[in-house]
Write an enzyme that holds these catalytic residues in place. Structure first.
Site, PDB file in Angstrom:
ATOM      1  N   HIS A 153      39.472 -24.858   4.058  1.00 39.29           N
ATOM      2  CA  HIS A 153      40.373 -24.436   2.974  1.00 39.29           C
ATOM      3  C   HIS A 153      39.611 -24.179   1.671  1.00 39.29           C
ATOM      4  O   HIS A 153      39.585 -25.044   0.787  1.00 39.29           O
ATOM      5  CB  HIS A 153      41.423 -25.527   2.718  1.00 39.29           C
ATOM      6  CG  HIS A 153      42.403 -25.670   3.826  1.00 39.29           C
ATOM      7  ND1 HIS A 153      43.562 -24.926   3.888  1.00 39.29           N
ATOM      8  CD2 HIS A 153      42.393 -26.448   4.926  1.00 39.29           C
ATOM      9  CE1 HIS A 153      44.233 -25.250   4.984  1.00 39.29           C
ATOM     10  NE2 HIS A 153      43.546 -26.170   5.635  1.00 39.29           N
TER      11      HIS A 153
ATOM     12  N   GLU B 217      40.543 -22.469  -0.724  1.00 34.43           N
ATOM     13  CA  GLU B 217      41.502 -22.417  -1.853  1.00 34.43           C
ATOM     14  C   GLU B 217      41.730 -23.807  -2.455  1.00 34.43           C
ATOM     15  O   GLU B 217      42.327 -23.930  -3.515  1.00 34.43           O
ATOM     16  CB  GLU B 217      42.827 -21.784  -1.393  1.00 34.43           C
ATOM     17  CG  GLU B 217      43.757 -22.660  -0.563  1.00 34.43           C
ATOM     18  CD  GLU B 217      43.302 -22.841   0.891  1.00 34.43           C
ATOM     19  OE1 GLU B 217      42.215 -22.361   1.266  1.00 34.43           O
ATOM     20  OE2 GLU B 217      44.050 -23.506   1.651  1.00 34.43           O
TER      21      GLU B 217
ATOM     22  N   CYS C 287      42.681 -21.658   8.387  1.00 30.12           N
ATOM     23  CA  CYS C 287      43.241 -22.729   9.212  1.00 30.12           C
ATOM     24  C   CYS C 287      44.393 -22.221  10.095  1.00 30.12           C
ATOM     25  O   CYS C 287      44.128 -21.590  11.106  1.00 30.12           O
ATOM     26  CB  CYS C 287      43.639 -23.890   8.309  1.00 30.12           C
ATOM     27  SG  CYS C 287      43.594 -25.448   9.162  1.00 30.12           S
TER      28      CYS C 287
HETATM   29  N1  GLN Z   1      46.949 -28.133  12.524  1.00 28.13           N
HETATM   30  C1  GLN Z   1      47.562 -26.971  11.948  1.00 28.13           C
HETATM   31  C2  GLN Z   1      48.037 -25.989  13.009  1.00 28.13           C
HETATM   32  O1  GLN Z   1      47.816 -26.164  14.148  1.00 28.13           O
HETATM   33  C3  GLN Z   1      46.643 -26.261  11.006  1.00 28.13           C
HETATM   34  C4  GLN Z   1      46.406 -27.107   9.795  1.00 28.13           C
HETATM   35  C5  GLN Z   1      46.165 -26.337   8.537  1.00 28.13           C
HETATM   36  O2  GLN Z   1      46.494 -25.158   8.400  1.00 28.13           O
HETATM   37  N2  GLN Z   1      45.638 -27.042   7.569  1.00 28.13           N
HETATM   38  O3  GLN Z   1      48.661 -25.032  12.651  1.00 28.13           O
END
Ligand code: GLN
Length: 193
Positions: free
Chosen positions: A170, A172, A78
């Site tokens: 995710h 994890e 992410c």
């Molecule tokens: N929206 C977040 C970002 O732009 C990422 C979200 C996440 O890591 N769950 O960094």
């Protein structure tokens, strides 16, 4: 073998628990010294503008980019996927810029800001993977050196470029260890090379 986890912000404990459950020693990475002696690095989810700023403040941005360029396996989830990317649409935020990708942040509409779905990821075997998305980005474009591991409705959500692995979801937060095991295979291969 020890795997570092960038521990400035975000889902650090969850990655640590999953790696330990796979029998792997972990080390929190907070300074460039912590990069010594690790065989791979995990960049957890969080907020990418904040993590980028903190990495710069802690003197980690260039050292991590350097070890990544030198071949250290790095797995970003992410926010980690965003930080790994060379291009981030409409943003000049700090990043590592290691992967030949262009990403769109917060890319799913409001109702879908967080969602879960079972997705087929052939590289992980025939059983679908339960993907959890939280204000997730996706990879809009990628260079020819990037292998797509999961693409859904034209959005690349899991990809690899050599030693670099990036997931918009995710793993994890589930109890399915297959994505982490996939990363550990990249680490094992790089240790042999
Ligand atoms: N929206 C977040 C970002 O732009 C990422 C979200 C996440 O890591 N769950 O960094």
């Amino acid at each position: 073998m020890r795997i570092g986890i960038l521990a400035l912000q975000g889902a650090v404990r969850e990655h640590r628990d999953m790696l330990r459950c796979l029998g792997v020693e972990t080390a929190d990475v907070l300074t460039s010294e912590d990069l010594r002696g690790i065989s791979g690095l995990v960049l957890p989810g969080g907020e990418s503008t904040t993590v980028g700023k903190l990495m710069a403040r802690y003197g980690l941005l260039e050292p991590v980019a350097e070890v990544g360029r030198a071949g250290l396996p790095i797995f970003g989830t992410c926010t980690g996927l965003i930080l790994l990317s060379k291009h981030i649409n409409n943003s000049s935020q700090r990043r590592l810029g290691l992967m030949d990708t262009c990403v769109e942040r917060n890319a799913f509409g409001r109702q879908l800001a967080s969602f879960e779905a079972d997705m087929p990821i052939p590289a992980l075997g025939s059983k679908p993977f339960h993907t959890v998305f939280i204000r997730a980005p996706y990879i809009e474009k990628a260079g020819s050196g990037v292998t797509t591991l999961l693409c859904h409705e034209g959005k690349t959500l899991f990809a690899q470029q050599g030693n670099l692995l990036a997931a918009a979801f995710h793993p994890e937060l589930t109890d399915d260890t297959r994505v982490h095991e996939y990363f550990l295979r990249i680490v094992a291969a790089s240790r042999q090379a």
